[in-house]
Each structure stands twice: as structure tokens, then as C-alpha cells.
Scaffold this motif. Structure first.
Motif, PDB file in Angstrom:
ATOM      1  N   TRP A 201      39.611  -9.538  22.128  1.00  0.00           N
ATOM      2  CA  TRP A 201      40.636 -10.576  22.543  1.00  0.00           C
ATOM      3  C   TRP A 201      40.371 -11.023  24.084  1.00  0.00           C
ATOM      4  CZ3 TRP A 201      46.541  -9.519  22.013  1.00  0.00           C
ATOM      5  CH2 TRP A 201      47.318 -10.688  22.504  1.00  0.00           C
ATOM      6  N   SER A 202      39.956  -9.611  24.755  1.00  0.00           N
ATOM      7  CA  SER A 202      39.567  -9.524  26.326  1.00  0.00           C
ATOM      8  C   SER A 202      38.385 -10.436  26.497  1.00  0.00           C
ATOM      9  CB  SER A 202      39.260  -8.237  26.540  1.00  0.00           C
ATOM     10  OG  SER A 202      40.427  -7.248  26.527  1.00  0.00           O
ATOM     11  N   ASP A 203      37.353 -10.521  25.398  1.00  0.00           N
ATOM     12  CA  ASP A 203      35.991 -11.155  25.673  1.00  0.00           C
ATOM     13  C   ASP A 203      36.375 -12.647  25.768  1.00  0.00           C
ATOM     14  OD1 ASP A 203      34.433  -9.072  25.830  1.00  0.00           O
ATOM     15  OD2 ASP A 203      33.799  -8.917  23.946  1.00  0.00           O
ATOM     16  N   ARG A 204      37.342 -12.921  24.693  1.00  0.00           N
ATOM     17  CA  ARG A 204      37.947 -14.478  24.769  1.00  0.00           C
ATOM     18  C   ARG A 204      38.331 -14.968  25.854  1.00  0.00           C
ATOM     19  NH1 ARG A 204      38.049 -16.422  19.309  1.00  0.00           N
ATOM     20  NH2 ARG A 204      39.687 -17.970  19.878  1.00  0.00           N
ATOM     21  N   LEU A 205      39.291 -13.992  26.578  1.00  0.00           N
ATOM     22  CA  LEU A 205      40.043 -14.568  27.703  1.00  0.00           C
ATOM     23  C   LEU A 205      38.931 -14.818  28.636  1.00  0.00           C
ATOM     24  CD1 LEU A 205      43.076 -12.084  27.962  1.00  0.00           C
ATOM     25  CD2 LEU A 205      43.037 -14.279  27.249  1.00  0.00           C
ATOM     26  N   PHE A 206      38.137 -13.829  28.887  1.00  0.00           N
ATOM     27  CA  PHE A 206      37.067 -13.788  30.006  1.00  0.00           C
ATOM     28  C   PHE A 206      36.162 -15.105  30.021  1.00  0.00           C
ATOM     29  CE2 PHE A 206      33.138 -12.271  32.311  1.00  0.00           C
ATOM     30  CZ  PHE A 206      33.583 -12.242  33.315  1.00  0.00           C
ATOM     31  N   GLU A 207      35.724 -15.324  28.580  1.00  0.00           N
ATOM     32  CA  GLU A 207      34.875 -16.457  28.432  1.00  0.00           C
ATOM     33  C   GLU A 207      35.587 -17.869  28.421  1.00  0.00           C
ATOM     34  OE1 GLU A 207      33.684 -15.898  24.371  1.00  0.00           O
ATOM     35  OE2 GLU A 207      32.261 -14.165  24.910  1.00  0.00           O
ATOM     36  N   ALA A 208      37.024 -17.906  28.251  1.00  0.00           N
ATOM     37  CA  ALA A 208      37.632 -19.081  28.567  1.00  0.00           C
ATOM     38  C   ALA A 208      38.147 -19.468  29.801  1.00  0.00           C
ATOM     39  CB  ALA A 208      38.804 -18.927  27.702  1.00  0.00           C
ATOM     40  N   LEU A 209      38.133 -18.445  30.808  1.00  0.00           N
ATOM     41  CA  LEU A 209      38.747 -18.547  32.105  1.00  0.00           C
ATOM     42  C   LEU A 209      37.598 -18.383  33.150  1.00  0.00           C
ATOM     43  CD1 LEU A 209      41.725 -16.374  31.576  1.00  0.00           C
ATOM     44  CD2 LEU A 209      41.590 -18.903  31.571  1.00  0.00           C
ATOM     45  N   PRO A 210      37.224 -19.600  33.672  1.00  0.00           N
ATOM     46  CA  PRO A 210      36.153 -19.540  34.801  1.00  0.00           C
ATOM     47  C   PRO A 210      36.369 -18.886  35.969  1.00  0.00           C
ATOM     48  CG  PRO A 210      36.458 -21.914  33.943  1.00  0.00           C
ATOM     49  CD  PRO A 210      37.648 -21.056  33.454  1.00  0.00           C
ATOM     50  N   ASN A 211      35.396 -18.025  36.490  1.00  0.00           N
ATOM     51  CA  ASN A 211      35.668 -17.123  37.532  1.00  0.00           C
ATOM     52  C   ASN A 211      36.581 -15.855  37.479  1.00  0.00           C
ATOM     53  OD1 ASN A 211      33.920 -18.999  39.114  1.00  0.00           O
ATOM     54  ND2 ASN A 211      35.403 -20.407  39.205  1.00  0.00           N
TER      55      ASN A 211
ATOM     56  N   GLY B 225      44.640 -16.823  23.364  1.00  0.00           N
ATOM     57  CA  GLY B 225      43.309 -16.459  23.321  1.00  0.00           C
ATOM     58  C   GLY B 225      43.232 -15.446  22.388  1.00  0.00           C
ATOM     59  N   CYS B 226      44.378 -15.017  21.739  1.00  0.00           N
ATOM     60  CA  CYS B 226      44.316 -14.077  20.370  1.00  0.00           C
ATOM     61  C   CYS B 226      43.612 -14.566  19.164  1.00  0.00           C
ATOM     62  CB  CYS B 226      45.940 -13.494  19.923  1.00  0.00           C
ATOM     63  SG  CYS B 226      45.970 -12.445  18.565  1.00  0.00           S
TER      64      CYS B 226
END
Length: 227
Positions: A90-100, A222-223
Motif C-alpha cells: 500500500w505504501s509503495d502504491r501511495l509513493f508511486e502515485a504521488l509526485p514529489n 490507493g489500497c
């Protein structure tokens, strides 16, 4: 078959409204009170709950994090000293979807960490990027229930800024602003005014960034089980 939902733990009504916009999210509002938040989370859990997310603004601890900076929490430091790892997928999906976005540990606190010297001391001791009043409750409950959890926070007050009393005491239990308390505090200590103006501007930037997050993440914030 219903997809289910995630529960977003917030401190403010405004945060809850943003969290629920993408769908498949039920927000609960702690209002800065961990016992209230724990009760609401407990009551909200059902067989359809896919995970918990700590969602909202936060105080910056790591130097250099400006208002509006997105933080994806990799772990949560509990007041007991226990460290709870966030769900990696879940954390990886958040990081990849949110620029910067920045990713790193966060710390939970039962009180607002208002003083910049205290912020610096906590950062030196823990290495936490940010502090909020919900993540530790979310992490503990997720661990107890065997659910994945994630942390998505946006910096409001940076590490160099101390919060004035009017900001610390300006919240109702339901997460709405306590305007009366703010005005009373300002009347007692008018010198807070410029700090209040700075905090208001920083909070607006943080909330704007938080609003952008929900647009990028989609249903379930993002889940993986809901996206």
C-alpha cells in the motif's frame, strides 16, 4: 459482490471530507483525542474493512520539509516505544502515485507537538519525518486486528515553526475549528496574530496538497484491494 472499504482516521472535519471523496472510504474524526478515535475506529470495523489509513495534515519534524510536502509513512513510532511497519504494498502504491512525495517514519502523539525545540529533539531521537495525533492509534489497531495500514500525511507547520496557543487550543472535539477559543486566546495574547496568520497560510497549502492526493489515488486511497 461489494469491494469493501478502508477507514481513514483524521483529526479534522475538513480532512474527513477530502478522504471520503474518492469512494470506498469511511472517515472517522478523532478531534485530537486518541480515546475518541480508538472508539470510532472500533465501531467502524466490519468484515468489509480492507485496511486503515492515517490521513491528514501533520507537523514537520525533519528539517527542510515545507508546508504542502506529502509524507508517505513507512512506519509509525508508538508512544510505548514500539515501531509498527506500514503495509509495504500500500505504501509503495501511495509513493508511486504521488509526485514529489517523501517517504519515511512518522511518530504518533497524544498531544500536539507545538514547540520547535521539542520537534527538533524528537527528530534527533527518532528520525521521524512528521508527527500527528492519529497514526499511532491506527497502527496499534491495525496490528491488533490483522489489517494492513498506511499513513498519508501532508506537512502543515514546518519544524522551524512553533505553534501559538490559539492554534493549539483551537479545535472542537468533533474536528471543527473552535473560533471562540481562538478569539479568546488572541484577546489575551494579541502578539500571536502574526503566527496565526502564518499557520493559516501553511495550513491552506497543506490542505490543497491533501486534496490533490485524493484525486491521484482514486477509490480506497490507493489500497491495493480496492484500486
Amino acid at each position: 459482490m461489494a469491494l469493501g472499504f478502508v477507514i481513514a482516521a483524521t483529526g479534522l472535519k475538513a480532512e474527513a471530507r477530502i478522504a471520503e471523496r474518492p469512494g470506498h472510504v469511511k472517515a472517522v474524526i478523532g478531534g485530537g483525542r486518541e480515546d475518541r478515535l480508538a472508539t470510532l475506529l472500533q465501531e467502524g470495523l466490519t468484515e468489509s474493512t480492507r485496511g486503515l489509513i492515517s490521513f491528514g495534515i501533520a507537523g514537520g519534524l525533519r528539517p527542510g520539509l515545507k508546508p504542502g510536502t506529502i509524507i508517505v509513512g513507512t512506519s509509525v513510532l508508538h508512544s510505548s516505544g514500539r515501531i509498527y511497519p506500514a503495509d509495504a504494498r500500500w505504501s509503495d502504491r501511495l509513493f508511486e502515485a504521488l509526485p514529489n512525495a517523501e517517504s519515511g517514519p512518522v511518530t504518533g502523539s497524544s498531544t500536539i507537538i507545538a514547540n520547535r525545540d521539542e520537534k527538533h529533539a524528537i527528530y534527533l531521537k527518532s528520525g521521524a519525518f512528521a508527527a500527528d495525533m492519529e497514526s499511532h492509534v491506527v497502527a496499534q489497531m491495525a496490528a491488533e486486528r490483522g489489517l494492513p495500514f498506511a499513513v498519508l500525511r501532508v506537512i502543515a507547520d514546518p519544524s522551524t515553526l512553533s505553534l501559538p496557543p490559539a492554534a493549539v487550543n483551537g479545535l472542537n472535539p468533533d474536528g471543527s475549528p473552535n473560533i471562540t477559543a481562538v478569539l479568546k486566546s488572541l484577546a489575551t495574547q494579541p502578539s500571536q496574530l502574526w503566527d496565526i496568520i502564518r499557520i493559516a497560510g501553511a495550513t491552506r497549502r497543506a490542505m490543497k496538497s491533501l486534496l490533490r492526493c485524493h484525486r491521484l489515488l482514486g477509490p480506497g486511497l490507493g489500497c491495493a484491494d480496492l484500486s
